[in-house]
Write an enzyme that holds these catalytic residues in place. Structure first.
Site, short mmCIF file in Angstrom:
data_model
loop_
_atom_site.label_atom_id
_atom_site.label_comp_id
_atom_site.label_asym_id
_atom_site.label_seq_id
_atom_site.Cartn_x
_atom_site.Cartn_y
_atom_site.Cartn_z
CB CYS A 75 -0.96 0.04 1.34
SG CYS A 75 -1.76 1.42 1.40
N GLY A 76 0.92 2.15 -0.91
CA GLY A 76 1.79 3.03 -1.22
C GLY A 76 1.41 4.07 -0.34
CD GLU A 195 -7.33 1.30 -2.29
OE1 GLU A 195 -6.62 0.40 -1.62
OE2 GLU A 195 -6.88 2.53 -1.93
NE ARG A 196 -5.98 -7.33 -4.37
CZ ARG A 196 -4.79 -8.00 -4.51
NH1 ARG A 196 -4.96 -9.07 -5.48
NH2 ARG A 196 -3.84 -7.34 -4.02
CB CYS A 205 -5.32 3.87 -4.52
SG CYS A 205 -4.13 2.32 -4.63
N GLY A 206 -1.78 4.97 -3.36
CA GLY A 206 -0.76 5.17 -4.06
C GLY A 206 -0.01 4.44 -4.95
CB THR A 207 0.29 0.79 -5.58
OG1 THR A 207 -1.21 0.36 -4.94
CG2 THR A 207 1.21 0.30 -4.18
#
Length: 265
Positions: A75-76, A195-196, A205-207
């Site tokens: 998680c980014g 997001e999953r 969401c970072g990634t």
């Protein structure tokens, strides 16, 4: 019953329950407890929960759980928040090397609180398929470029859920990023993400924005890429290689302590 001390952090609206678990007292196998703590009506409320643990070879280890109670992939934004949290509790100063689900990471914190997190290299060509561009930036991501002026009205929950649970992705799941290119060069790329593990749209969401930046580079975006999520702005810098790989990837943005407290569990 026992009392659990916690901290709440957020990075561009992506929020996390942080637990200082250097003593390793938290039961990581208790999925029900993690779900309760992340529940926005019955618990503290968050997109995920992160344990800060010591590691013999690194400054610390980040153990990340999705809101569904189960261990997640990288998680980014959570990584950036964990770096800020580690400095708060005195584990690091302004630079660090730590371990996460996808391997080791480096990070630094600027005087203004911006956290620069080095992501894993992305090797090989991006996978272009029927549903969009698929790549792994520590977590699996599908990037879908939307027609101009359609992103704001898009039902990200229904559209994202339909893809996440379709025949192609049902078994392992994926995150889905819906993207709108800037009208004028230099303006931010607009991103919304399903997001999953959260199984809903999150504010950031970072990634996900990392995946978007890399995919957008094939559409003319140059490093560093400025991205805007519903929760705020992030930047992704990288080196693009002729073979389609990306190295020296850095995710940069704020990581903010919101509050701390204790809860009976």
């Amino acid at each position: 019953m026992s009392t659990l001390s916690f901290y709440k952090y957020q990075g561009t609206g992506n929020d996390f329950v942080m637990v200082d678990d250097r003593s390793q007292q938290f039961d990581a196998s208790n999925h029900q407890l993690v779900r309760f703590l992340c529940d926005r009506r019955r618990g503290i409320g968050a997109d995920g929960l992160i344990l800060l643990r010591l590691h013999p070879q690194y400054d610390f280890e980040m153990v990340y759980f999705n809101a569904d109670g189960y261990l997640g992939s990288m998680c980014g934004n959570g990584g950036r928040c964990t770096v800020a949290f580690a400095r708060q509790v005195g584990v690091i100063e302004n630079e660090t090397k730590f371990l996460a689900a996808d391997g080791p990471h480096e990070a630094r914190i600027d005087a203004d609180g911006t956290v620069h997190l080095r992501m894993q290299d992305v090797l090989g060509q991006q996978e272009v398929e029927e549903y969009g561009v698929f790549l792994d930036t520590g977590s699996p991501h599908l990037v879908r470029f939307q027609p101009m002026s359609t992103l704001a009205e898009l039902n990200v929950y229904s559209e994202g859920r339909a893809i996440r649970y379709n025949e192609r992705f049902r078994e392992k799941g994926t995150n889905i990023n819906f993207v709108e290119a800037p009208v004028v060069p230099g303006q931010p790329w607009q991103v919304r993400t399903y997001e999953r593990g959260v199984e809903d749209e999150t504010l950031s969401c970072g990634t996900g924005v990392t995946a978007v930046a890399l995919a957008a580079s094939r559409r003319g975006a140059t490093s560093p890429v400025h991205l805007r999520t519903p929760g705020g702005d992030l930047r992704v810098a990288f080196d693009a290689k002729p073979d389609g790989s990306f190295t020296n990837i850095f995710l940069s943005g704020p990581a903010t302590r919101v509050f701390d407290g204790s809860i009976e569990v």
